[in-house]
Enzyme design. Sequence first.
Site, short mmCIF file in Angstrom:
data_model
loop_
_atom_site.label_atom_id
_atom_site.label_comp_id
_atom_site.label_asym_id
_atom_site.label_seq_id
_atom_site.Cartn_x
_atom_site.Cartn_y
_atom_site.Cartn_z
N ASP A 183 0.84 -1.20 0.00
CA ASP A 183 0.00 0.00 0.00
C ASP A 183 0.87 1.25 0.00
O ASP A 183 0.56 2.24 -0.66
CB ASP A 183 -0.89 0.03 1.26
CG ASP A 183 -2.00 -1.00 1.16
OD1 ASP A 183 -2.02 -1.74 0.15
OD2 ASP A 183 -2.82 -1.06 2.10
N ALA A 184 1.98 1.19 0.74
CA ALA A 184 2.84 2.36 0.84
C ALA A 184 3.44 2.71 -0.52
O ALA A 184 3.47 3.88 -0.93
CB ALA A 184 3.95 2.10 1.86
N TYR A 225 2.16 1.97 -3.40
CA TYR A 225 1.06 2.47 -4.23
C TYR A 225 0.79 3.94 -3.92
O TYR A 225 0.69 4.78 -4.80
CB TYR A 225 -0.19 1.61 -3.98
CG TYR A 225 -1.41 2.03 -4.75
CD1 TYR A 225 -1.70 1.48 -6.00
CD2 TYR A 225 -2.30 2.97 -4.23
CE1 TYR A 225 -2.84 1.86 -6.71
CE2 TYR A 225 -3.44 3.36 -4.93
CZ TYR A 225 -3.71 2.80 -6.16
OH TYR A 225 -4.83 3.18 -6.87
N SER A 283 -34.39 -6.55 -20.15
CA SER A 283 -34.26 -7.38 -18.94
C SER A 283 -34.49 -8.84 -19.33
O SER A 283 -34.71 -9.13 -20.50
CB SER A 283 -35.22 -6.91 -17.86
OG SER A 283 -36.52 -7.02 -18.37
N LYS A 327 -25.96 -15.06 -12.11
CA LYS A 327 -26.80 -13.86 -12.15
C LYS A 327 -26.54 -13.05 -10.89
O LYS A 327 -27.02 -13.38 -9.80
CB LYS A 327 -28.28 -14.23 -12.26
CG LYS A 327 -29.15 -13.00 -12.45
CD LYS A 327 -30.55 -13.39 -12.83
CE LYS A 327 -31.38 -12.17 -13.19
NZ LYS A 327 -31.54 -11.22 -12.09
N GLU A 336 -22.78 -5.60 -14.18
CA GLU A 336 -23.49 -5.42 -12.93
C GLU A 336 -22.55 -4.79 -11.89
O GLU A 336 -21.43 -5.26 -11.72
CB GLU A 336 -23.94 -6.82 -12.45
CG GLU A 336 -25.00 -6.80 -11.42
CD GLU A 336 -26.42 -6.76 -12.00
OE1 GLU A 336 -26.60 -6.46 -13.21
OE2 GLU A 336 -27.35 -7.03 -11.24
N CYS A 368 -49.79 -4.07 25.65
CA CYS A 368 -48.47 -3.80 25.07
C CYS A 368 -47.40 -4.43 25.95
O CYS A 368 -47.39 -4.20 27.17
CB CYS A 368 -48.25 -2.30 24.97
SG CYS A 368 -46.56 -1.87 24.51
S1 IVH Z 1 -27.73 -10.19 -19.26
C1 IVH Z 1 -30.90 -8.94 -22.11
N1 IVH Z 1 -26.19 -11.34 -17.49
O1 IVH Z 1 -30.26 -9.24 -14.50
C2 IVH Z 1 -29.80 -9.34 -21.23
N2 IVH Z 1 -27.88 -9.88 -16.72
O2 IVH Z 1 -33.20 -9.20 -15.61
C3 IVH Z 1 -29.68 -8.48 -20.06
N3 IVH Z 1 -27.91 -9.58 -14.30
O3 IVH Z 1 -30.73 -6.00 -15.76
C4 IVH Z 1 -28.69 -8.76 -19.09
N4 IVH Z 1 -26.22 -10.91 -13.85
O4 IVH Z 1 -29.08 -6.37 -13.83
C5 IVH Z 1 -27.22 -10.52 -17.70
N5 IVH Z 1 -24.74 -12.39 -16.03
C6 IVH Z 1 -25.75 -11.58 -16.24
C7 IVH Z 1 -26.40 -10.92 -15.19
C8 IVH Z 1 -27.47 -10.07 -15.47
C9 IVH Z 1 -27.14 -10.09 -13.36
C10 IVH Z 1 -29.06 -8.67 -14.09
C11 IVH Z 1 -28.97 -7.36 -14.82
C12 IVH Z 1 -30.17 -7.29 -15.70
C13 IVH Z 1 -31.08 -8.25 -15.04
C14 IVH Z 1 -32.00 -8.82 -16.10
#
Ligand code: IVH
Length: 670
Positions: free
Chosen positions: A35-36, A38, A84, A117, A176, A409
């Site tokens: 750390d030092a 750095y 999503s 995920k 993410e 109570c």
């Molecule tokens: S792919 C259309 N990969 O899940 C593809 N998403 O419901 C979109 N997430 O908004 C994302 N890990 O916040 C993807 N390995 C991963 C992920 C991931 C987490 C989250 C992300 C996204 C949500 C989708």
Amino acid sequence: MTPPKNVITLVDKLRKDIGEHDYRYYVLAEPTISDAQYNRMMRELIELEARYPELMSPDSPTQRVSGEPTKEFPTVLHEVPMLSLSNAYNDDEVRDFDRRVRSFLPRQPFRYVCELKFDGVAIRLQYRDGILNIGATRGDGTYGDEITSNLKTIRSIPLRLQTSERNLQNIEVRGEVYMEKKDFERLNKERERTGEKPFANPRNATAGTLKLQDPKIVSRRPLRFSAFYLRSESTELASHYENLSILRTIKIPVNEHLRLCETIDDALAYWQEWSMRREDLPYEIDGVVIKVDSLRQRSILGAIAKSPRWATALKFSARQAETKLMGIRLQVGRIGTVTPVADLEPVSLGGTIVSRATLHNADYIGSLDIRVNDRVIVEKGGDVIPKISAVVKEKRSPGTKPFRMPSKCPECGSKLYRPKGEANYFCENSQCPAQIKGRIEHFASRGAMDIEGLGGAVIEQLLEERIVKNYGDLYDLKEHAERLASLERWGEKSVENLLRSIEMSKKQPFHRLLYAIGIRHVGSGIAQLFARHFRSIEELRSASVEDLVHTEGIGPEIAESVVRFLSDKKNLEILGRLRKTGLMLAAKATREKAPLAGKTFVLTGALTRFTREEAKRLIEEQGGSVVSSVSSRTDFVIVGEEAGSKRDKAKKMGIRVLDENQFLELLDKP
Ligand code: IVH
């Protein structure tokens, strides 16, 4: 002074080296210098940049904490929408997904990539000429918030790409932002110590942090990043799996546990494996994601609504465990809500030992017929508080009795009260020890009397030292100034500051006080409504439930709660004291000038704190007007839940968009 050549080279080298060491430390977790050492490099760079300001550059590691606090984040358009994922919860649903993929790709070989995920917040990073220039949240998928300054503070996100490859200078990376479990726990401990409300889980902590307006605070929060998407403006990319390895070579963090799967069975095995191993990870995951690898095949598959057909999330089921219910205790909350809590035989669940769980309310216990000594199933969903989801009736021992809600109570012995139509019981004694701290905290909070410096830890100390017993006592605090100054963590200066903020709070308008005193169901919007119709506490007190329900926007629950509060002797006594100290127990006679005169508003989306009519009247009372469509003459657009095209249009036109809280703040201004 033009910098000499060797200085330019040195600055460049220091930046590259620091970037490399950040990567080793924050991504690989394998630092190669101390750390030092750095810090020495960093100091040298800071000094050189100070001496030769023309060398300053936004991608310098000294600029991780740069931007000034912002009032509002600008909105940015996602050129490629941020979609999503659809969800699958069991094998059948996963196989359905696979069948659909195959129906779109007849007789074509294809493969899947499986990833963890992450349970965090999706963001997008845009690099121009190799330098990070925009970072944004997902928002509604089409528009997000630009939070570049906040994202720049995350050390695992490179500010400058470590590659000279031409095709990789202008790229977009998605991934993410998340917080590791141990960092989350540390952060929450710290918050508890300083009297701030702890976050419910690492995801909330991450989302809350990214929303902060001050990058300096963000930089102190231990956020991390993991990428799952790459797009290049200058070259067609072919495979997701290859893209992830390209990201790795340019030192953008990519999770190590991804796997190429040739068949859906392999993917199911990956899901199964991680549902068992998730506790071993230092961060939270809530499932795995399965994605078609080929980008060409992805475009054949396309998307429906907001999620692609080429990917789905395989979610984990809630973590469960069986244990014994040792007892049922009643807990009394800040405004007197009495909730039953289960005392459990300690059991390991999701990596932590659980010995308590929520039981919601008496009806919930009744509907599941939960009895003391039963074997029960505890479950942990997204939040940290576990709940009891079932009773193992076969294991019930003889002699157990159905639960009966106590009538008093547990903290102060007052009779519990259950309002008509509500599931909860309440302790109505505002002097109940369990409620005092919470009530004072609420009284002093931002939207209420806004007493700076009077947070949870300070209130606790004041209560422990018996300097205050209720919020009315705050205004006598000056009589205890000397004693306070002699206590731990206090000095003359801090006492003086606190007394000044308390004194200043006397000027808060009537509706703030009405909100601050903590009448159940009276939030700040309702308090404002009351303050307009009833100009003083006396007027409000002389109104009956019938009178009150005739006020637009006031239902019987609120009316009854107000009448009960204002007929309680102890409450009236405190209100009397507040009046004597000079607090505003009545609205000011007239306003000097209508504060919203000439301003035009548009209301859109589902408002939750008032009806459209109320919002309209509030605006009109202050001289503004409400119209139905957004135009260049609109000054403000107030958005509720699920606001759509009007909000988008307003953002595009640069018109101020306010949510309900911001709207209330606007009304609040004198
Ligand atoms: S792919 C259309 N990969 O899940 C593809 N998403 O419901 C979109 N997430 O908004 C994302 N890990 O916040 C993807 N390995 C991963 C992920 C991931 C987490 C989250 C992300 C996204 C949500 C989708």
